[in-house]
Design an enzyme around this catalytic site. Structure first.
Site, short mmCIF file in Angstrom:
data_model
loop_
_atom_site.label_atom_id
_atom_site.label_comp_id
_atom_site.label_asym_id
_atom_site.label_seq_id
_atom_site.Cartn_x
_atom_site.Cartn_y
_atom_site.Cartn_z
N CYS A 110 1.70 1.97 11.87
CA CYS A 110 3.10 3.19 11.17
C CYS A 110 3.56 4.11 12.23
CB CYS A 110 1.95 3.01 10.40
SG CYS A 110 1.43 1.89 8.35
N SER A 117 -3.58 -3.20 -0.87
CA SER A 117 -2.52 -4.09 0.00
C SER A 117 -3.48 -5.57 0.49
CB SER A 117 -2.30 -2.99 1.16
OG SER A 117 -1.16 -4.32 2.35
N ALA A 118 -2.76 -6.61 0.17
CA ALA A 118 -2.57 -7.69 0.34
C ALA A 118 -2.78 -7.81 1.54
CB ALA A 118 -1.71 -8.34 0.02
N HIS A 119 -1.91 -7.33 2.76
CA HIS A 119 -2.02 -7.39 4.34
C HIS A 119 -3.03 -7.71 5.07
CE1 HIS A 119 0.20 -5.22 6.55
NE2 HIS A 119 0.28 -4.30 5.56
N GLY A 159 0.88 -1.35 0.37
CA GLY A 159 0.09 0.30 -0.21
C GLY A 159 0.99 1.55 -0.19
N ASN A 196 -8.28 4.94 8.86
CA ASN A 196 -7.37 3.65 9.46
C ASN A 196 -7.65 3.41 10.67
OD1 ASN A 196 -6.01 5.34 8.75
ND2 ASN A 196 -3.83 4.53 9.63
N THR A 222 11.79 -8.03 -10.80
CA THR A 222 10.81 -9.45 -10.89
C THR A 222 9.48 -9.15 -10.09
OG1 THR A 222 12.70 -10.33 -11.45
CG2 THR A 222 11.08 -11.83 -10.88
#
Lengths: 383, 384
Positions: free
Chosen positions: A325, A198-200, A70, A150, A236
């Site tokens: 954060c 964001s995936a997590h 993110g 958040n 990659t």
């Protein structure tokens, strides 16, 4: 008993996600850019993951640019557009309650000649669409507003802001890191040009995210190199991460309504428990039913948030005082200050963030422990 | 059919032990390292242990290691970060013609932003001449970036000597060591480099994670801003399993580095000698000895590299015509052009990169299959 109520900081990876990632880590280790079969198989997985992530927010799969998370997505959106449109204008509109990965980038852009309007929010943490409208000038090139805050869970009116932005021909970026999988995010309906994911935060792995770009967006990369991700993000591809993100997105989309109902039920139960069992508590942000289903922010008057956090930890309950954060920063949360909190309400705030693995028992246990700990800490303080 | 994977410079399979080390951090220890409670602190501890492992493998101090999303990010960060931090001191950067695109394209971007870049030529083996570097440095030079070992032809550059030249003029030295780490002994203190990029997935670790070594005191701006992670220099929730995997991979590869290098060198030389013996009109690209232990790069006249790769693939052999990053493009390799190849010859190149799981039988099989394919392709070749 262990109760994890910090799902806004990060979530546990779902088993279905890990299984698919393991397949990639163990067998499909190819580099998608390679011309041989191993590469081709990786490329196929990459394409499938792109489609899976798209289903979370609508739009076209080609619009998904995979990133390392993110924060990178937010950096890319802001710096990328600012640099590509700097000849057109230098004004950006955002809000005072954005994530640090927006606010700190905006500060950087200000140091480099851009002007930023930080819109104030009301007591519920809401940005008012009319404020957006009146902040727009002929130098405005970008609006960036988060979909869900958040820390306090305010759902911002991104659909209305999207309409305003589209009418004025200004690009609209939405940080949907906390919203995805919990509340509706639809790039078509809400007229969003860019969306950070964001995936997590949705039971996928850490270290992977995406920036969605509508066809109209022209952007300057921040990471140059081999030209992966349509030349917008080189390096990659994080194959296991991306594939895991895809599975997590599909599962989140499929269960969106069910999950948000369940979480809202738990959140109400938590607030009802707290407000009926404990005196001198204050709900921060939106009314319970108006906010995102997974975030509840409460101040316990006379108790320091950090002290309460550790007291709860002793009993196996994991919460946070604000966002992860900024958890080490002193001086109190910028979001809570923005909604007008001061003194012991500011210092006594706890964020409970719910996830799919939480149960009613978790909530009842939490209320029970909270009552004991808050009572104890308040007595201790008065002595 | 068991496939023979000879594209280890593109990416490597994850070592089982690395994977084992990573797994707990997806499920049991999934906390956010910035969280104040024990869940988060356990994740934080895992990151710091990984940092120590990476530091130890490089001879660095652990607070000189910063985790990133991979080699490309590390390269971008090193170049842009130093360029912007030192822009008041000067605007000149020196690199080479044969760098990875993560360095070259970042340099092109910096040129558009007002920086001046000198791209040093290389000799027929791909070696940078130290005296060329010496001549290129001006009083505006703020950074030299030269790769440790080339990803296509495997040439190992005389880094120690080049660093000395840069430092005589007080210029920072960055090296992209993505291909060298795990294949060449590296001691950052002995080499005295200021910045060094590395990537996990080239050393049997996971994709999506890398690191940048930043020597203490080096002035650098951040590339990705936000939260206070990585001591305020690289924002974003840490990729905990990935970082743990990188630490483990670094420890494993450096523990047995000598025997790893010996094994790969033996297989490499067998493959090179076999190819040159069995196939006419073939030439080795890169230096015969100053090269990565697993790298074989050969040009075949009258051959189109892409059809060669596809034919090898059909025979169960994974190979590459250049770097993976550029394999989709039709442009001939910039590295092969830089060592003096014609465009035609550059298109007829084959890269076979050996990894720790390859065996002598793999090499024998290639030496059996490759000559036949070359012969067949040449008999139908349209290139004259």
């Amino acid at each position: 008993m262990e109760v994890y109520l910090d799902n806004s900081a990060t979530t546990k990876v779902r088993k279905e996600v890990i299984d698919k990632m393991l397949e990639v880590l163990e067998e499909e280790y190819g580099n998608p850019s390679s011309l041989h079969r191993k590469g081709y198989q990786a490329e196929k997985l990459l394409k499938e993951a792109r489609e899976n992530v798209t289903c979370l927010i609508g739009g076209r799969p080609e619009g998904i640019i995979f990133t390392s998370g993110g924060t990178e997505s937010n950096n890319l959106a802001l710096i990328g557009v600012a640099e590509s449109l700097k000849k057109k204008g230098n004004h950006i509109i955002s809000s005072t309650i954005e994530h640090p990965s927006i606010l700190n980038v905006l500060k950087f852009l200000e140091e480099n000649g851009f002007e930023v309007t930080y819109l104030e929010v009301d007591k519920k943490g809401r940005v008012h669409p009319e404020d957006v409208k009146s902040a727009i000038n002929d130098k405005t090139i970008l609006i960036s507003i988060m979909a869900v805050n958040n820390e306090i869970g305010t759902i911002e009116p991104i659909g209305e802001i999207g309409t305003i932005a589209r009418e004025k021909g200004i690009l609209f970026h939405v940080d949907a890191v906390q919203a995805a999988g919990k509340v509706e995010v639809d790039v078509k309906k809400q007229k969003l040009d860019m969306v950070s994911l964001s995936a997590h935060k949705i039971h996928g792995p850490k270290g992977v995210g995406a920036l969605y770009l509508s066809e109209e967006v022209r952007i300057r990369p921040i990471i140059f190199g081999g030209g992966q991700e349509k030349n917008i993000r080189s390096g990659t591809e994080n194959m296991p991460g991306i594939v895991g993100f895809g599975v997590a997105s599909r599962l989140a989309k499929e269960s969106l309504e069910e999950v948000s109902q369940k979480l809202m039920g738990l959140k109400k139960r938590l607030w009802e428990g707290i407000s009926s069992e404990i005196k001198d508590v204050h709900l921060n942000g939106p009314e319970v039913e108006e906010g995102a289903p997974h975030i509840l922010n409460v101040s316990f008057r006379g108790v320091r948030g950090e002290v309460l956090l550790h007291a709860l930890e002793e009993e196996g309950i994991y919460v946070s005082t604000g966002s992860a954060c900024s958890s080490k920063k002193r001086g109190g949360s910028h979001v809570l200050k923005a909604i007008g909190l001061k003194g012991d309400l500011l210092e006594g705030a706890i964020r409970f963030s719910l996830g799919i693995f939480n149960t009613e028992e978790d909530i009842d246990y939490t209320v029970d422990i909270l009552k004991k700990k808050v009572d104890f800490l308040r007595r201790f303080k008065r002595r | 059919m068991d496939r023979i994977y000879l594209d280890n410079a593109a990416t490597t399979p994850v070592d089982k032990r690395v994977l084992e080390a990573m797994l707990p951090y997806y499920s049991d220890v999934f906390g956010n390292p910035s969280s104040l409670y024990s869940y988060g602190q356990e994740a934080k501890k895992a990151i710091e242990e990984a940092r120590e492992k990476v530091a130890k493998a490089l001879g660095a101090d652990s607070d000189e290691i910063y985790f990133t999303s991979g080699g490309s990010e590390s390269d971008n960060w090193a170049l842009k970060g130093v360029a912007y931090a030192l822009k008041d001191k000067g605007n000149h950067i020196i690199t080479t013609e044969i760098e990875h695109h993560a360095v070259l394209n970042t340099c092109r971007y910096l040129e558009k932003e007002g920086f001046k870049v000198t791209y040093l030529p290389v000799d027929e083996y791909g070696l940078v001449k130290p005296e060329d570097l010496k001549k290129a440095i001006t009083d505006k030079t703020i950074l030299v970036s030269i790769m440790f070992a080339n990803n296509e032809i495997g040439t190992i550059e005389p880094i120690e000597e080049l660093v000395k030249i840069a430092h005589e003029k007080n210029v920072y030295f960055h090296t992209d060591a993505v291909q060298a780490v795990g294949n060449v002994p590296i001691d950052v203190k002995k080499l005295d480099v200021d910045l060094l990029s590395l990537s996990a997935h080239k050393i049997y670790g996971p994709k999506g994670v890398g690191a940048l070594y930043i020597k203490k005191g080096v002035k650098i701006h951040s590339l990705i801003q936000g939260g206070t992670q990585e001591r305020n220099r690289r924002a974003g929730t840490e990729n905990v399993p990935g970082i743990v995997g990188l630490g483990e991979a670094m420890e494993l590869i450096t523990k047995n580095l000598d025997s790893h290098i010996n094994k790969l060198t033996f297989l490499r030389d067998k493959l090179i000698n076999g190819i040159l013996e069995k196939i006419p009109y073939a030439r080795l690209n890169g230096h015969p000895t100053k090269r990565l232990p697993g790298n074989v790069n050969v040009s075949f006249e009258f051959i189109d590299g892409e059809s060669l790769i596809l034919n090898l693939d059909m025979a169960g052999i994974c190979a590459s015509s250049g770097s993976a990053c550029t394999s989709g493009s039709l442009e001939p390799s910039h590295v092969l052009l830089a060592i003096g190849h014609s465009k035609e010859l550059a298109r007829g190149s084959l890269r076979l990169t050996i990894g720790k799981d390859n065996t002598e039988e793999d090499i024998d099989k290639v030496l059996e299959v490759l000559p036949q394919i070359i012969k067949r392709l040449r008999s139908i070749s349209q290139i004259v």
